[in-house]
Scaffold this motif. Structure first.
Motif, PDB file in Angstrom:
ATOM      1  N   LEU A   1      19.155  22.024 -31.415  1.00  0.00           N
ATOM      2  CA  LEU A   1      18.552  22.399 -32.226  1.00  0.00           C
ATOM      3  C   LEU A   1      18.715  21.266 -33.207  1.00  0.00           C
ATOM      4  CD1 LEU A   1      16.505  22.542 -34.532  1.00  0.00           C
ATOM      5  CD2 LEU A   1      18.443  23.309 -35.867  1.00  0.00           C
ATOM      6  N   LEU A   2      16.771  20.166 -33.055  1.00  0.00           N
ATOM      7  CA  LEU A   2      17.136  18.922 -33.746  1.00  0.00           C
ATOM      8  C   LEU A   2      16.904  18.377 -35.013  1.00  0.00           C
ATOM      9  CD1 LEU A   2      15.474  16.620 -30.222  1.00  0.00           C
ATOM     10  CD2 LEU A   2      17.473  17.457 -30.860  1.00  0.00           C
ATOM     11  N   THR A   3      17.074  17.424 -35.736  1.00  0.00           N
ATOM     12  CA  THR A   3      17.175  17.625 -37.095  1.00  0.00           C
ATOM     13  C   THR A   3      16.535  15.858 -37.050  1.00  0.00           C
ATOM     14  OG1 THR A   3      18.835  18.016 -38.241  1.00  0.00           O
ATOM     15  CG2 THR A   3      17.412  19.835 -37.625  1.00  0.00           C
ATOM     16  N   SER A   4      15.950  15.043 -37.929  1.00  0.00           N
ATOM     17  CA  SER A   4      16.178  13.874 -38.102  1.00  0.00           C
ATOM     18  C   SER A   4      15.251  13.276 -39.503  1.00  0.00           C
ATOM     19  CB  SER A   4      15.610  13.446 -37.302  1.00  0.00           C
ATOM     20  OG  SER A   4      14.212  13.498 -36.774  1.00  0.00           O
ATOM     21  N   TRP A   5      15.601  12.662 -40.220  1.00  0.00           N
ATOM     22  CA  TRP A   5      14.998  11.473 -40.656  1.00  0.00           C
ATOM     23  C   TRP A   5      15.034  10.166 -41.279  1.00  0.00           C
ATOM     24  CZ3 TRP A   5      17.448   8.854 -45.259  1.00  0.00           C
ATOM     25  CH2 TRP A   5      18.905   9.220 -45.322  1.00  0.00           C
ATOM     26  N   LEU A   6      14.504   8.844 -41.336  1.00  0.00           N
ATOM     27  CA  LEU A   6      14.432   8.099 -41.867  1.00  0.00           C
ATOM     28  C   LEU A   6      14.225   7.449 -43.206  1.00  0.00           C
ATOM     29  CD1 LEU A   6      13.082   6.220 -38.670  1.00  0.00           C
ATOM     30  CD2 LEU A   6      15.236   6.940 -39.171  1.00  0.00           C
ATOM     31  N   GLY A   7      14.968   6.660 -44.339  1.00  0.00           N
ATOM     32  CA  GLY A   7      14.679   6.467 -44.852  1.00  0.00           C
ATOM     33  C   GLY A   7      12.527   5.860 -44.726  1.00  0.00           C
TER      34      GLY A   7
END
Length: 241
Positions: free
Chosen positions: A107-113
């Motif tokens: 499972l992939l998750t991500s975030w950028l500012g």
């Protein structure tokens, strides 16, 4: 860290580096999260970790990383890596699995500012983590969960060859939130990979992922917390294109 081989993992593309965070990296990531990662009117995360004052949000970022490290086992793991561009921490990219030695699914998750979005960094971070999953760990499938209305992350999934694989429903801020599940199979990834990525430092850590043959019995998992062999997605993707 001599006794924690995960700390040696890096994945590099022409634009970004994914790496195990140092304490300084984690401080920078916490500060970035506290600055803001999405518009106030739309909550992309099921856990709503970005709600609250800046100090609370920053602490949550740190606690998520520390908890994943403390709870790590070959049968149940989440790898949080920081995304670095031109020497600056710009976001977070993760992959996780349960019973990976059997399921070969992540499972992939991500975030950028917020101030780093719209620059193509999210796409390179996605390419890097897919290289780690498929090229490094030998995954057969990767999936991602994106809330409807999160058009940028939906577009990133389609760009990388993910296909729709059902839906997920959660209560978010007291309302019904519907998300789309996207799946990418190994053969489709191999046929469409366009961003070069280089992995370093993975081999000493392979056993920690269950990526080497093992005679251990898979850990018992609660059915309600599991989808297709991996954890119930605690967070969908963020607007990180």
């Amino acid at each position: 860290m001599q006794h924690w081989p995960l700390s040696g993992i890096t994945v590099r593309t022409p634009l970004v580096e994914l790496r195990w965070p140092t304490p300084r990296d984690l401080d920078a990531l916490a500060a970035l999260g506290a600055e803001g990662v999405h518009a106030p009117g739309f909550m992309p995360f099921f856990s709503q970790w970005t709600d609250g004052d800046p100090a609370t949000v920053a602490r949550r970022v740190l606690q998520r990383h520390w908890k994943a490290m403390a709870d790590w086992s070959a049968e149940d793991w989440t790898l949080y890596l920081v995304v670095v561009h031109d020497g600056e921490v710009v976001g977070s990219q993760s992959l996780g699995a349960r019973d990976f030695a059997v399921t070969r699914e992540v499972l992939l998750t991500s975030w950028l500012g917020l101030r780093h979005q719209g620059l193509g960094l999210g796409g390179h971070a996605r390419a890097a983590v897919l290289e780690l999953a498929f090229g490094g760990l030998g995954a057969e499938d990767a999936f991602s969960v994106v809330r409807r209305g999160n058009t940028a992350s939906q577009a990133v999934c389609r760009k990388f060859g993910f296909t729709q694989d059902g839906t997920q429903v959660n209560a978010v801020r007291g309302v019904r939130a519907v998300s789309d599940r996207y799946r990418l199979r190994r053969a489709d990834w191999a046929a469409s990979r366009a961003v070069p990525a280089e992995i370093d430092g993975l081999e000493p850590a392979l056993g920690m992922f269950g990526a080497e043959p093992t005679t251990a019995e898979p850990a018992a998992t609660a059915l309600a917390a599991t989808l297709s062999g991996v954890r119930y997605a605690p967070d969908p993707d963020h607007v990180d294109a």
